[in-house]
Design a protein around this motif. Structure first.
Motif, short mmCIF file in Angstrom:
data_model
loop_
_atom_site.label_atom_id
_atom_site.label_comp_id
_atom_site.label_asym_id
_atom_site.label_seq_id
_atom_site.Cartn_x
_atom_site.Cartn_y
_atom_site.Cartn_z
N ARG A 30 0.84 -1.19 0.00
CA ARG A 30 0.00 0.00 0.00
C ARG A 30 0.87 1.24 0.00
O ARG A 30 1.97 1.24 0.53
N GLY A 31 0.38 2.26 -0.58
CA GLY A 31 1.10 3.53 -0.59
C GLY A 31 2.09 3.65 -1.72
O GLY A 31 2.79 4.65 -1.80
N VAL A 32 2.15 2.67 -2.62
CA VAL A 32 3.07 2.76 -3.75
C VAL A 32 2.31 3.39 -4.91
O VAL A 32 1.28 2.89 -5.35
N ILE A 33 2.79 4.51 -5.39
CA ILE A 33 2.14 5.22 -6.48
C ILE A 33 3.05 5.16 -7.69
O ILE A 33 4.22 5.53 -7.61
N SER A 34 2.53 4.67 -8.79
CA SER A 34 3.34 4.62 -10.00
C SER A 34 2.97 5.79 -10.90
O SER A 34 1.89 6.36 -10.81
N GLY A 35 3.88 6.14 -11.75
CA GLY A 35 3.64 7.23 -12.67
C GLY A 35 4.67 8.33 -12.49
O GLY A 35 5.58 8.24 -11.66
N PRO A 36 4.52 9.37 -13.27
CA PRO A 36 5.48 10.48 -13.16
C PRO A 36 5.32 11.21 -11.83
O PRO A 36 4.25 11.19 -11.22
#
Length: 68
Positions: A23-29
């Motif tokens: 949880r808390g992993v955000i992908s993207g720029p």
């Protein structure tokens, strides 16, 4: 079934199971891009931590040669 085979099977079975989702992993720029100052500080820190010890040894090579 031999004890070693049972032990290896239980170890491998537990390693193959996926764990809970992260949880808390955000992908993207990135939402706020890094500025040039932050990039320079990061590259300087990597440069010093990787090449600093090698430069120290080369700078003190004559002293290392004196030791027997």
């Amino acid at each position: 079934m031999p004890l070693a085979a049972r032990l290896a099977g239980s170890l491998l079975r537990s390693a193959a199971r996926p764990g809970p989702p992260r949880r808390g992993v955000i992908s993207g720029p990135p939402q706020q891009p890094l500025g040039p100052g932050e990039s320079v500080v990061g590259f300087l820190a990597m440069f010093v931590s990787c090449l600093g010890p090698a430069a120290w040894v080369l700078a003190n090579l004559e002293e290392y040669k004196k030791r027997e």
